[in-house]
Structure formats: structure tokens, C-alpha cells
Motif scaffolding. Structure first.
Motif, PDB file in Angstrom:
ATOM      1  N   ARG A 106      -6.894  55.007  -9.524  1.00 22.05           N
ATOM      2  CA  ARG A 106      -5.718  55.643  -9.125  1.00 22.05           C
ATOM      3  C   ARG A 106      -4.654  54.795  -8.328  1.00 22.05           C
ATOM      4  NH1 ARG A 106      -4.480  58.739  -4.634  1.00 22.05           N
ATOM      5  NH2 ARG A 106      -6.660  59.007  -3.923  1.00 22.05           N
ATOM      6  N   LYS A 205      -3.602  59.808 -12.006  1.00 21.87           N
ATOM      7  CA  LYS A 205      -4.377  60.803 -11.975  1.00 21.87           C
ATOM      8  C   LYS A 205      -5.345  60.864 -13.030  1.00 21.87           C
ATOM      9  CE  LYS A 205      -4.432  65.947 -11.422  1.00 21.87           C
ATOM     10  NZ  LYS A 205      -5.506  65.737 -10.221  1.00 21.87           N
ATOM     11  N   ARG A 206      -4.699  60.584 -14.377  1.00 25.27           N
ATOM     12  CA  ARG A 206      -5.598  60.266 -15.538  1.00 25.27           C
ATOM     13  C   ARG A 206      -6.417  59.205 -15.467  1.00 25.27           C
ATOM     14  NH1 ARG A 206      -4.240  58.527 -20.838  1.00 25.27           N
ATOM     15  NH2 ARG A 206      -2.321  58.195 -20.212  1.00 25.27           N
ATOM     16  N   GLU A 208      -8.022  58.105 -12.962  1.00 29.03           N
ATOM     17  CA  GLU A 208      -8.976  58.486 -11.725  1.00 29.03           C
ATOM     18  C   GLU A 208     -10.079  59.426 -12.634  1.00 29.03           C
ATOM     19  OE1 GLU A 208      -9.242  60.334  -7.485  1.00 29.03           O
ATOM     20  OE2 GLU A 208      -7.434  60.735  -8.737  1.00 29.03           O
ATOM     21  N   THR A 209      -9.511  60.365 -13.510  1.00 32.02           N
ATOM     22  CA  THR A 209     -10.482  61.045 -14.066  1.00 32.02           C
ATOM     23  C   THR A 209     -11.327  60.338 -15.214  1.00 32.02           C
ATOM     24  OG1 THR A 209      -8.610  62.973 -13.827  1.00 32.02           O
ATOM     25  CG2 THR A 209     -10.307  63.444 -15.481  1.00 32.02           C
TER      26      THR A 209
END
Length: 248
Positions: A106, A205-206, A208-209
Motif C-alpha cells: 500500500r 488499496k488494491r 494491499e488486497t
């Protein structure tokens, strides 16, 4: 020889010993991480000196550093034990990775060298059919570690980078043990490329996911291989011969 020359020679000799110790440390450490020196095996200084063609001082420098890192344990009257691997170790390593690495992804979004990541990702997939399986696993783990650490370096947090570097070294032992005993090489799917795309777009965010999903998937694969090794060998580690054929 004049006294001044003697005094000049002493630092040079000390520097040479340290350099030789660094080399011995690097070679023995690599064999520990690749499980060529099997977890739980007992070794002595004379055995290591002969196997790696090193002097006692260099051997001791290497062992002190490896003990500080937790990779070997001093055992009075027995020598040294290569630190065993337990299922608790596996759980702890992955528990930390799944917390630390998604955070790094992130923070690195929009800051990482995307072209470097693409080169490192490609290196993870290079086939090495002429190499022994253990060397193929080594090559994969080196490339995989470089990929993940490049992301950690871009996040700008030195402590996070150092922690992840340590975790990736411990991962090397887990992978070498689990996949090596099962005679198979780790495979990655498309998570790396998806992570690169998210990082390039600055979508923290993506990224991190994806990082979290990637670690959780690899955890399942690694545990499966380690449990299979446990069933196959009757122990979490195979019973090694002395030094387990360590390479010089």
C-alpha cells in the motif's frame, strides 16, 4: 621488518580475517537457508572447516553471526545445531508476512520502479531445467525475494524493509524444506502481475488486497507441502546425514 611495517601489517591481516569470515558466513548461511544443511542437524567446527575449506577464525565468525540471527544454536560438547523448523515457525512467519507485506504494498503504490518489478517478476518464471531441483528452488526464491523486497524498499520505511528481509530468509527455509522433500518447485499464478498493475496505477488499496491474497495462497501451498513432508518422514524435518552433502 621495521616496527612500523609490522603495525601496518596487523590491520591488513585483521581485515583479511574479517573478509574471510564474511565469505564463510555467506556460504554457510546460504546452505542453511536452502536446507542443504538440514534443520536439526548437528555440525562441528572441524566438519565445517573441512566442508567449506575455511580456517577456524573464519568459521567462528560465521557461526557467531548465524547464532545471532537464530539460524544455529551452540550445543556444549556437541558443536552446533542448525535451528529446527516447526509448524509454529511456519505460522509465525506467515502471520507477520500477512500483516507487514500488504502494508508495504500500500505504501509503495505509485512510488515503485515498475520496470524493475517486471524484470524481477519475469525472473521468477525462468525455467532452469539443467539445474538440480534444490538449485531451481534457490533460483526461484532469490528472484521472488528480490521482487518482494523491491516493493518494500519503495515504501520508504527502513524498519519494515529489514523485518520483511528477515521474514523472506526464513521463508526460504520453509520452502526449501516443504517443496524440496516433495520434489516439486513452487509455482506462482498471476498475483505478481496484478500487483504490479495496481502499484503502477497508484492504487494502494488494491495492491494491499492482492498482496494479502498472494501470501494467504502461498501459505496454503507451503503448509500442504510441509504436512506432506511430515507424513512422509515421520518428523517435521528429514533425518539428515552429517552436513547433508553441503556444497563448498
Amino acid at each position: 621488518m621495521p616496527v612500523s611495517a609490522l603495525q601496518a601489517a596487523r590491520p591488513a591481516a585483521a581485515s583479511s580475517e574479517v573478509s574471510s569470515g564474511d565469505d564463510a558466513y555467506a556460504r554457510i548461511r546460504r546452505d542453511v537457508l536452502s536446507c542443504r544443511l538440514a534443520p536439526g542437524a548437528f555440525v562441528t567446527e572441524p566438519e565445517l572447516m573441512q566442508a567449506y575449506d575455511i580456517r577456524k577464525t573464519s568459521c567462528r565468525i560465521a557461526l557467531v553471526r548465524l547464532a545471532q540471527e537464530g539460524f544455529v544454536r551452540s550445543k556444549p560438547r556437541k558443536g552446533y545445531q542448525i535451528s529446527p523448523i516447526t509448524l509454529r515457525d511456519v505460522e509465525e512467519v506467515f502471520t507477520l508476512r500477512v500483516q507487514v507485506e500488504p502494508l508495504a504494498a500500500r505504501l509503495a503504490a505509485g512510488r515503485v520502479d515498475v520496470e524493475q518489478l517486471r524484470r524481477l517478476e519475469a525472473a521468477c518464471r525462468v525455467q532452469h531445467p539443467v539445474l538440480q531441483l534444490s538449485d531451481q528452488i534457490d533460483a526461484f526464491m532469490d528472484a521472488n525475494k528480490a521482487f518482494h523486497l523491491a516493493i518494500a524498499a519503495a515504501c520508504g520505511n527502513d524498519r519494515l524493509y529489514k523485518l520483511l528481509s528477515q521474514l523472506m530468509d526464513e521463508m526460504s527455509r520453509l520452502v526449501a524444506l516443504g517443496f524440496g522433500v516433495q520434489r516439486t518447485k513452487p509455482e506462482i499464478k498471476h498475483d505478481h502481475n496484478a500487483m504490479i498493475d495496481a502499484l503502477a496505477e497508484g492504487d494502494g488499496k488494491r495492491a494491499e488486497t492482492i498482496a494479502r491474497r498472494h501470501i494467504e495462497t502461498f501459505q496454503v501451498m507451503t503448509l500442504e507441502k510441509l504436512y506432506a513432508s511430515l507424513t512422509q518422514t515421520g518428523a517435521i524435518i528429514p533425518v539428515p546425514a552429517a552436513l547433508n552433502g553441503s556444497a563448498r
